[in-house]
Design a protein around this motif. Structure first.
Motif, short mmCIF file in Angstrom:
data_model
loop_
_atom_site.label_atom_id
_atom_site.label_comp_id
_atom_site.label_asym_id
_atom_site.label_seq_id
_atom_site.Cartn_x
_atom_site.Cartn_y
_atom_site.Cartn_z
N ALA A 35 17.16 14.47 -22.42
CA ALA A 35 17.59 15.29 -21.28
C ALA A 35 19.11 15.33 -21.19
O ALA A 35 19.69 16.35 -20.81
N SER A 36 19.75 14.21 -21.53
CA SER A 36 21.20 14.17 -21.51
C SER A 36 21.72 13.09 -22.43
O SER A 36 21.03 12.10 -22.72
N ILE A 37 22.94 13.30 -22.89
CA ILE A 37 23.62 12.37 -23.77
C ILE A 37 25.00 12.12 -23.16
O ILE A 37 25.75 13.06 -22.89
N HIS A 38 25.32 10.85 -22.95
CA HIS A 38 26.61 10.47 -22.37
C HIS A 38 27.27 9.45 -23.30
O HIS A 38 26.66 8.45 -23.64
N VAL A 39 28.51 9.71 -23.69
CA VAL A 39 29.20 8.87 -24.66
C VAL A 39 30.48 8.29 -24.06
O VAL A 39 31.25 9.01 -23.42
N GLY A 40 30.68 7.02 -24.29
CA GLY A 40 31.94 6.37 -23.95
C GLY A 40 32.73 6.14 -25.22
O GLY A 40 32.21 5.60 -26.20
N LEU A 41 33.98 6.57 -25.24
CA LEU A 41 34.85 6.41 -26.41
C LEU A 41 35.98 5.45 -26.05
O LEU A 41 36.78 5.75 -25.17
N SER A 42 36.05 4.33 -26.74
CA SER A 42 37.03 3.30 -26.37
C SER A 42 38.36 3.39 -27.11
O SER A 42 39.33 2.77 -26.69
N ARG A 43 38.43 4.17 -28.19
CA ARG A 43 39.67 4.23 -28.96
C ARG A 43 40.04 5.65 -29.41
O ARG A 43 40.79 5.82 -30.34
N GLU A 44 39.51 6.63 -28.72
CA GLU A 44 39.79 8.03 -29.10
C GLU A 44 41.24 8.37 -28.73
O GLU A 44 41.63 8.23 -27.57
N PRO A 45 42.03 8.80 -29.72
CA PRO A 45 43.42 9.15 -29.42
C PRO A 45 43.51 10.25 -28.35
O PRO A 45 42.78 11.23 -28.39
N GLY A 46 44.39 10.03 -27.39
CA GLY A 46 44.62 11.03 -26.35
C GLY A 46 43.59 11.05 -25.24
O GLY A 46 43.66 11.90 -24.35
N VAL A 47 42.64 10.12 -25.27
CA VAL A 47 41.58 10.08 -24.26
C VAL A 47 41.57 8.69 -23.64
O VAL A 47 41.70 7.68 -24.35
N ALA A 48 41.42 8.62 -22.33
CA ALA A 48 41.35 7.32 -21.66
C ALA A 48 40.17 6.51 -22.19
O ALA A 48 39.09 7.07 -22.44
N LYS A 49 40.37 5.20 -22.36
CA LYS A 49 39.29 4.33 -22.81
C LYS A 49 38.12 4.39 -21.85
O LYS A 49 38.30 4.28 -20.64
N THR A 50 36.94 4.58 -22.39
CA THR A 50 35.73 4.58 -21.59
C THR A 50 34.69 3.74 -22.31
O THR A 50 34.42 3.96 -23.49
N TYR A 51 34.11 2.78 -21.60
CA TYR A 51 33.09 1.91 -22.17
C TYR A 51 31.73 2.28 -21.60
O TYR A 51 31.62 2.93 -20.57
N VAL A 52 30.69 1.83 -22.27
CA VAL A 52 29.31 2.11 -21.85
C VAL A 52 29.10 1.74 -20.39
O VAL A 52 28.46 2.47 -19.64
N GLN A 53 29.66 0.62 -19.97
CA GLN A 53 29.49 0.15 -18.60
C GLN A 53 29.97 1.20 -17.60
O GLN A 53 29.33 1.45 -16.58
N GLN A 54 31.11 1.82 -17.89
CA GLN A 54 31.65 2.83 -16.98
C GLN A 54 30.81 4.10 -17.02
O GLN A 54 30.58 4.73 -15.99
N VAL A 55 30.32 4.45 -18.20
CA VAL A 55 29.46 5.64 -18.32
C VAL A 55 28.19 5.43 -17.49
O VAL A 55 27.72 6.33 -16.79
N LEU A 56 27.66 4.22 -17.52
CA LEU A 56 26.48 3.86 -16.72
C LEU A 56 26.76 4.07 -15.24
O LEU A 56 25.95 4.68 -14.53
N ILE A 57 27.89 3.60 -14.77
CA ILE A 57 28.26 3.77 -13.36
C ILE A 57 28.45 5.25 -13.04
O ILE A 57 27.99 5.74 -12.00
N ASP A 58 29.12 5.97 -13.93
CA ASP A 58 29.37 7.40 -13.70
C ASP A 58 28.10 8.22 -13.58
O ASP A 58 28.07 9.26 -12.92
N HIS A 59 27.02 7.75 -14.21
CA HIS A 59 25.75 8.49 -14.21
C HIS A 59 24.64 7.70 -13.52
O HIS A 59 23.46 7.82 -13.84
N ARG A 60 25.03 6.92 -12.52
CA ARG A 60 24.09 6.04 -11.82
C ARG A 60 22.93 6.77 -11.19
O ARG A 60 21.82 6.26 -11.15
N GLU A 61 23.15 7.98 -10.66
CA GLU A 61 22.06 8.73 -10.02
C GLU A 61 20.96 9.04 -11.04
O GLU A 61 19.77 8.90 -10.75
N GLU A 62 21.38 9.46 -12.21
CA GLU A 62 20.41 9.78 -13.27
C GLU A 62 19.68 8.53 -13.73
O GLU A 62 18.46 8.54 -13.92
N VAL A 63 20.41 7.42 -13.90
CA VAL A 63 19.80 6.16 -14.31
C VAL A 63 18.79 5.70 -13.25
O VAL A 63 17.66 5.32 -13.57
N HIS A 64 19.17 5.77 -11.99
CA HIS A 64 18.26 5.39 -10.91
C HIS A 64 17.01 6.25 -10.93
O HIS A 64 15.89 5.75 -10.78
#
Length: 120
Positions: A35-64
């Motif tokens: 239904a959806s794919i959410h990716v955290g990129l921790s070392r992508e040049p020019g993009v703020a570091k994002t880890y799986v933990q933060q992606v989980l929080i960002d999509h908490r409604e869907e996870v719930h």
């Protein structure tokens, strides 16, 4: 075939180039198998570091929603990452479960709905 539930993939890697099976994952998304794919990129040049933990929080409604409808969680990766994901699950679910979020996650573990394949 057998009807499947709402599947959500949350994963992380260092850069966009590190995404394994990207073409296949996108195909699963376009066919509705994911239904959806959410990716955290921790070392992508020019993009703020994002880890799986933060992606989980960002999509908490869907996870719930997925967990409320009998969904499962599968965590694969390092022990450190897995510990972080588990503790962030409590945070992600707290708006709905309050202080019982930790117990809910532990119940998921006990009933086989929260599984881990970790190393390190």
């Amino acid at each position: 075939g057998r009807e499947i539930g709402h599947n959500v993939l949350i994963f992380g890697c260092r850069t966009q180039d590190d995404i394994l099976y990207e073409k296949e994952l996108m195909e699963l998304g376009s066919r509705g198998s994911l239904a959806s794919i959410h990716v955290g990129l921790s070392r992508e040049p020019g993009v703020a570091k994002t880890y799986v933990q933060q992606v989980l929080i960002d999509h908490r409604e869907e996870v719930h929603s997925v967990l409320s409808n009998g969904g499962h969680i599968y965590v694969c990766g390092s022990n450190k990452m897995a510990r972080e994901v588990k503790s962030h699950m409590w945070v992600a679910l707290a708006p709905w479960l309050g202080l019982k979020a930790e117990d809910f996650v532990e119940d998921l573990c006990k009933t086989g709905r929260y599984l881990q394949d970790v190393w390190g």
